[in-house]
Design an enzyme around this catalytic site. Structure first.
Site, PDB file in Angstrom:
ATOM      1  N   LYS A  14       0.817  -1.211   0.000  1.00 29.24           N
ATOM      2  CA  LYS A  14       0.000   0.000   0.000  1.00 29.24           C
ATOM      3  C   LYS A  14       0.856   1.270   0.000  1.00 29.24           C
ATOM      4  O   LYS A  14       0.569   2.222  -0.702  1.00 29.24           O
ATOM      5  CB  LYS A  14      -0.874   0.006   1.268  1.00 29.24           C
ATOM      6  N   ARG A  89      -9.875   1.726   9.608  1.00 33.28           N
ATOM      7  CA  ARG A  89      -9.186   0.504  10.023  1.00 33.28           C
ATOM      8  C   ARG A  89     -10.148  -0.533  10.581  1.00 33.28           C
ATOM      9  O   ARG A  89      -9.755  -1.671  10.817  1.00 33.28           O
ATOM     10  CB  ARG A  89      -8.142   0.824  11.103  1.00 33.28           C
ATOM     11  N   ARG A 128      13.102 -10.167   7.920  1.00 33.06           N
ATOM     12  CA  ARG A 128      14.173  -9.236   8.319  1.00 33.06           C
ATOM     13  C   ARG A 128      15.221  -9.926   9.192  1.00 33.06           C
ATOM     14  O   ARG A 128      14.894 -10.637  10.130  1.00 33.06           O
ATOM     15  CB  ARG A 128      13.590  -8.066   9.108  1.00 33.06           C
ATOM     16  N   ARG A 161      15.686 -10.671  15.108  1.00 34.06           N
ATOM     17  CA  ARG A 161      15.151 -10.161  16.370  1.00 34.06           C
ATOM     18  C   ARG A 161      13.831 -10.886  16.650  1.00 34.06           C
ATOM     19  O   ARG A 161      13.132 -11.284  15.714  1.00 34.06           O
ATOM     20  CB  ARG A 161      14.875  -8.662  16.256  1.00 34.06           C
ATOM     21  N   ARG A 172       0.898 -11.108  15.758  1.00 29.61           N
ATOM     22  CA  ARG A 172       0.584  -9.686  15.637  1.00 29.61           C
ATOM     23  C   ARG A 172      -0.364  -9.434  14.465  1.00 29.61           C
ATOM     24  O   ARG A 172      -1.242  -8.598  14.511  1.00 29.61           O
ATOM     25  CB  ARG A 172       1.881  -8.908  15.436  1.00 29.61           C
TER      26      ARG A 172
END
Ligand SMILES: [Zn+2]
Length: 230
Positions: A14, A89, A128, A161, A172
């Protein structure tokens, strides 16, 4: 006025596509986060009201966000329309926006979902890695190191991490994807949802978004509020 909504999970693209579409259509992107910051900074009545909630660590109520948005939509550069970023949202927010726009003889003209399957979202979000020595960032898909698991710059090992691990990302994402699904259902029910395949190349996604938006605008005519000829 054309109110265009871009929907997509985090990592669906987006952030890349909104500016491309804005340029193509010649209309601004209106990001609710920026509106809040500006209103608070300028000390406008809505900004002061929003500030009270933020200072108390509470969510700013939807009606304040909607009023802030309507203010913004009333400015001259929004005459031809806007692309909304960061709102709605939730389906409750989507309903509040519909009501507010209907009161102005306007409405959401089109909501485009950049569709990326949940597993792919998690893969994109969880790729990541950083190096032990200096935290140099890498991404498995988008910027892999020359040698897997080793920093290009200093040769130190790469690690993930805990925030970037797939299981953390998945947990999440579940909440966010649930809310997104409800917003998508809202616009599907009102007949303005178009779905674009987000697994294509960036350029193809951009072309597909532009095509559905231009088709929607052509069908309904412009400016907004004109019902299609019966
Ligand atoms: Zn490094």
């Amino acid at each position: 006025m054309q109110v265009v909504i871009l929907l997509g999970a985090p990592g669906a693209g987006k952030g890349t596509q909104a500016p491309l579409l804005a340029q193509r259509l010649g209309i601004p992107i209106v990001a609710t986060g920026d509106l809040f910051r500006a209103a608070v900074r300028d000390g406008t009545p809505l900004g002061i009201e929003a500030r009270r909630y933020m200072d108390a660590g509470q969510l700013v109520p939807d009606d304040i966000t909607v009023r802030l948005l309507l203010d913004r939509l009333g400015r001259p550069d929004a005459d031809r329309g806007v692309i909304l970023d960061g709102f709605p949202r939730t389906d409750v927010q989507a309903g509040a926006l519909d009501e507010a726009l209907a009161a102005r003889d306007s409405g959401v003209r089109i909501a485009v979902l950049i569709d990326v399957p949940a597993d792919e979202v998690i893969r994109r979000m969880s790729g990541r890695w950083v190096c032990r020595a200096a935290g140099h960032p890498y991404h498995e898909l988008f910027s892999p190191p020359r040698e897997p698991g080793v920093c290009d710059i200093d040769g130190s090992p790469l690690y993930q991490r805990s925030d970037d691990r797939p299981e953390t990302i998945r947990a999440r994402m579940e909440q966010q994807l649930g809310a997104l699904g409800a917003v998508v259902d809202h616009y599907r029910a009102s007949g303005v949802l178009r779905v674009v395949d987000g697994l294509q190349e960036i350029d193809q996604v951009g072309d597909a978004i532009a095509a559905v938006v231009e088709a929607a605008v052509a069908t309904h005519g412009s400016p907004a509020g004109d019902p299609p000829a019966a």
